[in-house]
Design a protein around this motif. Sequence first.
Motif, PDB file in Angstrom:
ATOM      1  N   SER A   1      84.819  58.089  16.725  1.00 11.87           N
ATOM      2  CA  SER A   1      85.357  58.919  17.806  1.00 11.87           C
ATOM      3  C   SER A   1      84.576  58.662  19.098  1.00 11.87           C
ATOM      4  O   SER A   1      83.370  58.377  19.053  1.00 11.87           O
ATOM      5  CB  SER A   1      85.294  60.404  17.446  1.00 11.87           C
ATOM      6  OG  SER A   1      83.986  60.903  17.630  1.00 11.87           O
ATOM      7  N   PRO A   2      85.247  58.750  20.244  1.00  7.48           N
ATOM      8  CA  PRO A   2      84.550  58.528  21.508  1.00  7.48           C
ATOM      9  C   PRO A   2      83.337  59.443  21.695  1.00  7.48           C
ATOM     10  O   PRO A   2      82.303  59.015  22.200  1.00  7.48           O
ATOM     11  CB  PRO A   2      85.627  58.806  22.557  1.00  7.48           C
ATOM     12  CG  PRO A   2      86.903  58.475  21.864  1.00  7.48           C
ATOM     13  CD  PRO A   2      86.686  58.921  20.445  1.00  7.48           C
ATOM     14  N   GLN A   3      83.443  60.696  21.287  1.00  8.30           N
ATOM     15  CA  GLN A   3      82.321  61.625  21.440  1.00  8.30           C
ATOM     16  C   GLN A   3      81.126  61.197  20.593  1.00  8.30           C
ATOM     17  O   GLN A   3      79.996  61.155  21.087  1.00  8.30           O
ATOM     18  CB  GLN A   3      82.740  63.039  21.056  1.00  8.30           C
ATOM     19  CG  GLN A   3      81.600  64.038  21.207  1.00  8.30           C
ATOM     20  CD  GLN A   3      81.991  65.446  20.797  1.00  8.30           C
ATOM     21  OE1 GLN A   3      83.024  65.646  20.153  1.00  8.30           O
ATOM     22  NE2 GLN A   3      81.175  66.412  21.153  1.00  8.30           N
ATOM     23  N   VAL A   4      81.359  60.846  19.342  1.00  9.15           N
ATOM     24  CA  VAL A   4      80.272  60.400  18.468  1.00  9.15           C
ATOM     25  C   VAL A   4      79.647  59.123  19.021  1.00  9.15           C
ATOM     26  O   VAL A   4      78.424  58.989  19.088  1.00  9.15           O
ATOM     27  CB  VAL A   4      80.781  60.193  17.019  1.00  9.15           C
ATOM     28  CG1 VAL A   4      79.749  59.480  16.168  1.00  9.15           C
ATOM     29  CG2 VAL A   4      81.162  61.530  16.399  1.00  9.15           C
TER      30      VAL A   4
ATOM     31  N   PHE B   1      79.611  58.012  22.124  1.00  6.63           N
ATOM     32  CA  PHE B   1      78.925  58.240  23.392  1.00  6.63           C
ATOM     33  C   PHE B   1      77.501  58.742  23.169  1.00  6.63           C
ATOM     34  O   PHE B   1      76.576  58.344  23.874  1.00  6.63           O
ATOM     35  CB  PHE B   1      79.715  59.236  24.240  1.00  6.63           C
ATOM     36  CG  PHE B   1      79.159  59.425  25.616  1.00  6.63           C
ATOM     37  CD1 PHE B   1      79.459  58.526  26.627  1.00  6.63           C
ATOM     38  CD2 PHE B   1      78.332  60.494  25.913  1.00  6.63           C
ATOM     39  CE1 PHE B   1      78.946  58.687  27.905  1.00  6.63           C
ATOM     40  CE2 PHE B   1      77.817  60.669  27.189  1.00  6.63           C
ATOM     41  CZ  PHE B   1      78.115  59.766  28.188  1.00  6.63           C
ATOM     42  N   TYR B   2      77.306  59.594  22.158  1.00  2.51           N
ATOM     43  CA  TYR B   2      75.993  60.191  21.914  1.00  2.51           C
ATOM     44  C   TYR B   2      75.169  59.476  20.839  1.00  2.51           C
ATOM     45  O   TYR B   2      74.033  59.849  20.572  1.00  2.51           O
ATOM     46  CB  TYR B   2      76.152  61.668  21.544  1.00  2.51           C
ATOM     47  CG  TYR B   2      76.636  62.500  22.715  1.00  2.51           C
ATOM     48  CD1 TYR B   2      75.803  62.745  23.799  1.00  2.51           C
ATOM     49  CD2 TYR B   2      77.926  62.998  22.745  1.00  2.51           C
ATOM     50  CE1 TYR B   2      76.244  63.485  24.890  1.00  2.51           C
ATOM     51  CE2 TYR B   2      78.375  63.743  23.827  1.00  2.51           C
ATOM     52  CZ  TYR B   2      77.527  63.981  24.893  1.00  2.51           C
ATOM     53  OH  TYR B   2      77.973  64.711  25.964  1.00  2.51           O
TER      54      TYR B   2
ATOM     55  N   SER C   1      86.236  51.294  25.680  1.00  2.00           N
ATOM     56  CA  SER C   1      85.746  52.674  25.705  1.00  2.00           C
ATOM     57  C   SER C   1      84.805  52.901  24.533  1.00  2.00           C
ATOM     58  O   SER C   1      84.873  52.189  23.529  1.00  2.00           O
ATOM     59  CB  SER C   1      86.920  53.652  25.588  1.00  2.00           C
ATOM     60  OG  SER C   1      87.779  53.533  26.687  1.00  2.00           O
TER      61      SER C   1
ATOM     62  N   GLY D   1      83.394  53.882  21.143  1.00  2.00           N
ATOM     63  CA  GLY D   1      84.044  54.052  19.844  1.00  2.00           C
ATOM     64  C   GLY D   1      84.989  52.933  19.474  1.00  2.00           C
ATOM     65  O   GLY D   1      85.391  52.821  18.315  1.00  2.00           O
TER      66      GLY D   1
END
Length: 85
Positions: free
Chosen positions: A9-12, A14-15, A46, A48
């Motif tokens: 996932s993009p959130q995972v 990114f961090y 992007s 992920g």
Amino acid sequence: MLLPHVPVSPQVAFYADKVNVPIRDAPGCISGEFVMAYPPGIPILSPGEEITDEIIDYIQYSVEKGCSMQGMEDHTLKTLNVLKM
């Protein structure tokens, strides 16, 4: 047309912990950053997304055509920020 494969996932992504790898060694890795060509300002890559040879070729094609690349940590595009695996 480049169809993204987004295994993280993009959130995972990114961090997540990341490392820089030479751009030609990046296929098969998962992106930890955005790569956008301006104009038009649409992301080529992007967080992920799985990096492929086609994506690397398109990034380099965009640079050759005079697009300004945005969003990467390394503005020289010699390396890409990828998830540490």
